[in-house]
Design a protein around this motif. Sequence first.
Motif, mmCIF file in Angstrom:
data_model
loop_
_atom_site.group_PDB
_atom_site.id
_atom_site.type_symbol
_atom_site.label_atom_id
_atom_site.label_comp_id
_atom_site.label_asym_id
_atom_site.label_seq_id
_atom_site.Cartn_x
_atom_site.Cartn_y
_atom_site.Cartn_z
ATOM 1 N N GLU A 32 0.944 -1.303 -0.042
ATOM 2 C CA GLU A 32 0.159 -0.007 0.146
ATOM 3 C C GLU A 32 0.955 1.302 -0.115
ATOM 4 O O GLU A 32 0.496 2.287 -0.764
ATOM 5 N N LEU A 33 1.903 1.321 1.035
ATOM 6 C CA LEU A 33 2.895 2.358 0.971
ATOM 7 C C LEU A 33 3.503 2.719 -0.332
ATOM 8 O O LEU A 33 3.516 3.889 -1.029
ATOM 9 N N LEU A 34 4.076 1.620 -0.940
ATOM 10 C CA LEU A 34 4.575 1.522 -2.308
ATOM 11 C C LEU A 34 3.959 2.320 -3.371
ATOM 12 O O LEU A 34 4.080 3.211 -4.201
ATOM 13 N N LEU A 154 -16.790 2.360 -6.188
ATOM 14 C CA LEU A 154 -16.795 3.541 -5.442
ATOM 15 C C LEU A 154 -17.148 4.882 -6.123
ATOM 16 O O LEU A 154 -16.567 4.955 -7.200
ATOM 17 N N PRO A 155 -17.844 5.676 -5.660
ATOM 18 C CA PRO A 155 -18.384 7.062 -6.319
ATOM 19 C C PRO A 155 -16.990 8.059 -6.391
ATOM 20 O O PRO A 155 -16.215 8.039 -5.535
ATOM 21 N N HIS A 177 -7.643 -8.514 3.778
ATOM 22 C CA HIS A 177 -8.959 -7.954 4.383
ATOM 23 C C HIS A 177 -9.622 -7.232 3.165
ATOM 24 O O HIS A 177 -9.100 -6.368 2.720
ATOM 25 N N LEU A 178 -11.183 -7.177 3.054
ATOM 26 C CA LEU A 178 -11.624 -6.328 2.086
ATOM 27 C C LEU A 178 -11.671 -5.070 2.494
ATOM 28 O O LEU A 178 -11.731 -4.070 1.933
ATOM 29 N N ASN A 179 -11.884 -5.256 3.824
ATOM 30 C CA ASN A 179 -11.780 -3.554 4.427
ATOM 31 C C ASN A 179 -10.439 -2.698 4.076
ATOM 32 O O ASN A 179 -10.696 -1.461 3.982
ATOM 33 N N ASP A 180 -9.547 -3.495 3.995
ATOM 34 C CA ASP A 180 -8.280 -2.695 3.709
ATOM 35 C C ASP A 180 -8.238 -2.241 2.200
ATOM 36 O O ASP A 180 -7.870 -1.111 1.970
ATOM 37 N N LEU A 182 -11.159 -1.442 0.658
ATOM 38 C CA LEU A 182 -12.045 -0.386 0.434
ATOM 39 C C LEU A 182 -11.305 0.719 1.271
ATOM 40 O O LEU A 182 -11.429 1.904 0.612
ATOM 41 N N ALA A 183 -10.773 0.825 2.058
ATOM 42 C CA ALA A 183 -9.880 2.091 2.617
ATOM 43 C C ALA A 183 -9.208 2.669 1.692
ATOM 44 O O ALA A 183 -9.119 3.882 1.448
ATOM 45 N N LEU A 184 -8.131 1.774 1.035
ATOM 46 C CA LEU A 184 -7.294 2.392 0.154
ATOM 47 C C LEU A 184 -8.064 2.849 -1.194
ATOM 48 O O LEU A 184 -7.727 3.998 -1.758
ATOM 49 N N LEU A 185 -9.175 2.231 -1.486
ATOM 50 C CA LEU A 185 -9.936 2.417 -2.829
ATOM 51 C C LEU A 185 -10.541 3.809 -2.552
ATOM 52 O O LEU A 185 -10.765 5.090 -3.305
ATOM 53 N N ARG A 186 -11.196 4.160 -1.242
ATOM 54 C CA ARG A 186 -11.589 5.343 -0.997
ATOM 55 C C ARG A 186 -10.551 6.615 -0.899
ATOM 56 O O ARG A 186 -10.897 7.513 -1.721
#
Length: 549
Positions: A32-34, A154-155, A177-180, A182-186
Amino acid sequence: MFACAPANHPTPMPPPHRTDPDTPATDWHAQELLLMREVMKLVGRSLAPAFVLREMLHLMSELLGLNRGRMVLADEATPGTSGAERTASVRHAYGLTAEEAARGVFRWGEGITGRVLASGLPAIVQDVDAEPLFLFRTVARAQLPPQTVAFIALPIEVNGATVGVLACHRIRSRQRHLNDDLALLRILATLAGQLLQLEQLVAEERRQLAARNQALEHALDVGSARYGLIGRSPALLRALGELERVSQSQATVLLLGESGTGKELFARAVHLASGRRDQPFIKVNCSAIPDTLFESELFGYERGAFTGASTARAGWFEQANSGTIFLDEIGELPLAMQSKLLRTLQEGTLVRLGGTREIRVDVRLVAATNRDLAREVQAGGFRQDLYYRLNVIPIRLPSLRERREDVRALALHFVSRANQAHQRNVNLAPDALARLEAHDWPGNIRELGNLIERLVLLADHTLVTAAALERFMPTALDRAPPAPASAPIPPALPAAGGLVRDYLSATSHDAQTLQDALTRHQGNQSRAAQSLGLTLRQFGYRLRKAGLR
């Protein structure tokens, strides 16, 4: 957030982290950081959304396994389109063929993507095979992996309004995790919205700059036009270049061209460009002076020179001393006055009517005519020696037909001037300006100016379109055929014998013939006289005899 799951089944939870003993666990946090670091590099390298968004989708797939990512952005709405008819299309994608991306067009509320556009809420489909709303529009099911495939959408918002969707496929059995995700996609959807907003701001700024540049160009053409001459056409610039090259000399300038081409403005330009710019500029219309008054008007008179001359008066030449005198329509000068003018030009002196004392004058002469003086010399209507004295520096002024590039600037100038003069607020639409440019303008700039003033006074609406303009445009019945400056109709020449006109009796033309000639030439006595082979004085005498004055 709304989530779509298989009908009559509980929403499955994402699998817990599992680690294959033979495969090292993926450090998702480092990935994610990369991804974020690389995306920020892209933003720092270019603010063009197309470049950044495409690479963002590439990185989502390569680093996080979020495949077939796409940006679905709203299409430009056409006038009259209802909300239900609005559409959005795949603009940027990674992992989709060009054909698949072209199929990605969705109406508001249509399928999962359309619902996100309409509601502005994220959507999570745990299994695309079990979701009736999933359309498989871009990618057929057979082209997807055989495992359970999830879909995340996501909108993308700009100024609080949904303008697009960031979406991707996801293998549900991944060790993440799916939530991870989602957080990045937001975060990425928010960044995409900011880039799109920045693009809109830049586009608006460019539009404003373009409008400002257009206004500045118009100001240069109108407000800061050289010597008040508006336009940048090659024909006009060529005439201006000739004018400026000779402006500092003392040589006589002869302006040639059709009626209405702006000879007075050019004459004033000669004066303004010369060293005499702070001295008087005197303009004289030779066609407006009766024959009996020419000498007293040009050279002045002494007290008692004629009945009513109670005081002495300086003529136009004396009043122009140290400056410039402009003799317009010099072809109308009577032969008797031509010799006196020639003497003044050659010797720099004059004698007032009724006087004996020579008065020295220092005057720069600019003359103008729409007649062919060389043919007038051949016909005996103009002195040859005066013609050579005037024709030192001839400058031909272009007709408006040769300056089509200037019609738009001239029209806008005349509209602005007429609006100010008559307290109106009339403007010309682009198609009206194009219609004006397409016209031939036989009456040149004068005809264009008169039409614009008439339009400003009589227009029904503040914005004049081409259709509204048409009723003001001159028709073939409104105008007589123009007499070309290069070839005016000369008086009939004798069969042999030189420069003497044939004798014509004072009754050579009846009243109806004279009236018809005036009508054909719109009241212009000079042209009417030429068409009948008469001088202006002969024509005027016959008008008086016929009682038509």
